[in-house]
Design a protein around this motif. Sequence first.
Motif, PDB file in Angstrom:
ATOM      1  N   TYR A   1       0.649  -1.073   0.064  1.00 22.99           N
ATOM      2  CA  TYR A   1       0.033   0.016   0.013  1.00 22.99           C
ATOM      3  C   TYR A   1       1.107   1.254   0.201  1.00 22.99           C
ATOM      4  O   TYR A   1       0.539   2.264  -0.390  1.00 22.99           O
ATOM      5  CB  TYR A   1      -0.818  -0.034   1.362  1.00 22.99           C
TER       6      TYR A   1
ATOM      7  N   LEU B   1       3.302   1.772  -1.695  1.00 25.77           N
ATOM      8  CA  LEU B   1       3.774   2.404  -3.156  1.00 25.77           C
ATOM      9  C   LEU B   1       2.811   1.687  -3.998  1.00 25.77           C
ATOM     10  O   LEU B   1       3.271   1.056  -5.227  1.00 25.77           O
ATOM     11  CB  LEU B   1       5.310   1.648  -3.417  1.00 25.77           C
ATOM     12  N   ALA B   2       1.328   1.964  -3.508  1.00 24.50           N
ATOM     13  CA  ALA B   2       0.370   1.715  -4.535  1.00 24.50           C
ATOM     14  C   ALA B   2       0.189   1.872  -5.908  1.00 24.50           C
ATOM     15  O   ALA B   2       0.364   1.108  -6.969  1.00 24.50           O
ATOM     16  CB  ALA B   2      -1.205   1.876  -3.805  1.00 24.50           C
ATOM     17  N   SER B   3       0.675   3.186  -6.287  1.00 18.24           N
ATOM     18  CA  SER B   3       0.640   3.786  -7.490  1.00 18.24           C
ATOM     19  C   SER B   3       1.658   3.201  -8.475  1.00 18.24           C
ATOM     20  O   SER B   3       1.715   2.758  -9.616  1.00 18.24           O
ATOM     21  CB  SER B   3       0.503   5.187  -7.669  1.00 18.24           C
ATOM     22  N   GLU B   4       3.006   3.041  -7.632  1.00 14.93           N
ATOM     23  CA  GLU B   4       4.229   2.598  -8.221  1.00 14.93           C
ATOM     24  C   GLU B   4       3.944   1.253  -8.549  1.00 14.93           C
ATOM     25  O   GLU B   4       4.351   0.767  -9.972  1.00 14.93           O
ATOM     26  CB  GLU B   4       5.383   2.771  -7.703  1.00 14.93           C
TER      27      GLU B   4
ATOM     28  N   SER C   1       1.316  -0.599  -9.230  1.00 13.47           N
ATOM     29  CA  SER C   1       0.281  -0.821 -10.282  1.00 13.47           C
ATOM     30  C   SER C   1       0.901  -0.396 -11.492  1.00 13.47           C
ATOM     31  O   SER C   1       0.755  -1.131 -12.474  1.00 13.47           O
ATOM     32  CB  SER C   1      -0.900  -0.302 -10.013  1.00 13.47           C
ATOM     33  N   THR C   2       1.699   0.665 -11.625  1.00 15.86           N
ATOM     34  CA  THR C   2       2.109   0.998 -12.936  1.00 15.86           C
ATOM     35  C   THR C   2       3.278   0.121 -13.170  1.00 15.86           C
ATOM     36  O   THR C   2       3.263  -0.186 -14.467  1.00 15.86           O
ATOM     37  CB  THR C   2       2.857   2.444 -12.703  1.00 15.86           C
ATOM     38  N   ASP C   3       4.230  -0.367 -12.526  1.00 12.25           N
ATOM     39  CA  ASP C   3       5.153  -1.198 -12.873  1.00 12.25           C
ATOM     40  C   ASP C   3       5.616  -2.179 -11.693  1.00 12.25           C
ATOM     41  O   ASP C   3       6.452  -2.012 -10.847  1.00 12.25           O
ATOM     42  CB  ASP C   3       6.510  -0.388 -13.250  1.00 12.25           C
TER      43      ASP C   3
ATOM     44  N   SER D   1       8.997  -2.130  -9.631  1.00 13.50           N
ATOM     45  CA  SER D   1       9.056  -1.951  -8.239  1.00 13.50           C
ATOM     46  C   SER D   1       9.335  -2.763  -7.315  1.00 13.50           C
ATOM     47  O   SER D   1      10.092  -2.823  -6.299  1.00 13.50           O
ATOM     48  CB  SER D   1       7.356  -1.536  -7.946  1.00 13.50           C
TER      49      SER D   1
ATOM     50  N   ASP E   1      -4.290  -5.002  -2.257  1.00 12.08           N
ATOM     51  CA  ASP E   1      -5.146  -4.965  -3.721  1.00 12.08           C
ATOM     52  C   ASP E   1      -4.904  -6.057  -4.621  1.00 12.08           C
ATOM     53  O   ASP E   1      -4.591  -5.666  -5.665  1.00 12.08           O
ATOM     54  CB  ASP E   1      -5.194  -3.709  -4.226  1.00 12.08           C
TER      55      ASP E   1
ATOM     56  N   ASP F   1      -8.634   7.674   1.637  1.00  9.69           N
ATOM     57  CA  ASP F   1      -8.787   8.246   0.200  1.00  9.69           C
ATOM     58  C   ASP F   1      -9.881   7.667  -0.396  1.00  9.69           C
ATOM     59  O   ASP F   1      -9.841   7.853  -1.657  1.00  9.69           O
ATOM     60  CB  ASP F   1      -7.564   8.127  -0.432  1.00  9.69           C
TER      61      ASP F   1
END
Length: 274
Positions: free
Chosen positions: A11, A13-16, A18-20, A24, A40, A75
Amino acid sequence: MALPLASVQLYSLASEFSTDMHGSLERLAAIGFTTVEAFDFVGRPAEIRAAFDATGIAASTGHAPLLSDELWTPDGAIPTPKPEIVFEAAAAIGMTTVFDPFVAPERWLTEDGVADIADRLNRAADVAATFGLSVGYHNHAQEFVASFGDQTAYERFIELTDERVQIELDLFWAQTGGQDVTALTARLGDRLTAVHVKDGIIPAVNPWGPEGASFSSDSLDQRHPGTGDVPLADALRANDNIKYAVIEYDHAPGDVFEDIAAGFTFLQGGGFVA
């Protein structure tokens, strides 16, 4: 007793992630991690397992809702699948334990509410066992608002859950709830299998208490482990049963990979992890 393994909650680095995913995990492996805590994961187990296998990373533990119709985060809320779907995904990824990460504050305010939470998690443990898994609970601070006699709602929950239900103590949030986290870590005994190694400036008011105001993760002043208000070293030394010391930032103060690396250095340099 064996020292715990260093882990990191994805969580953070959730965006990082999901992107790669591969990139990561490679960066986490370069820091020194061999295990992570999944987040997730239910909708993409095959993709996540492939990334784990390609990078030599494992996920022994993960967060997924087992006790609520939706998963709250600071969020926004995420709809929740049935426990059987969660456990099927967790088993496919190779996990051993699924921790429920959040139960709504109002459910912790009454004895009946706490009893219901405990009963649901006990029943979830039965289902998880058919997949070769165990279950547990990860706290925030709402579990410490109400008390019944001389017990906090959290302590009542521990009393009512089966011994097989594992506990993951978030040290930052427990202290936000007014707890002596070193003493609590010790009292949890062999129920405690993981801790969230999280530090920062403790909010003046419990966000879920009667004087709390609405907040988001961006409002938290979280800092590198060992540089905030939480007595992490004392807590980690207080219980020999901890298997996973999990770095997490709800709000990373800088570059998230550098922040995670600082947490790993704290754990390894202090001799807290294997």
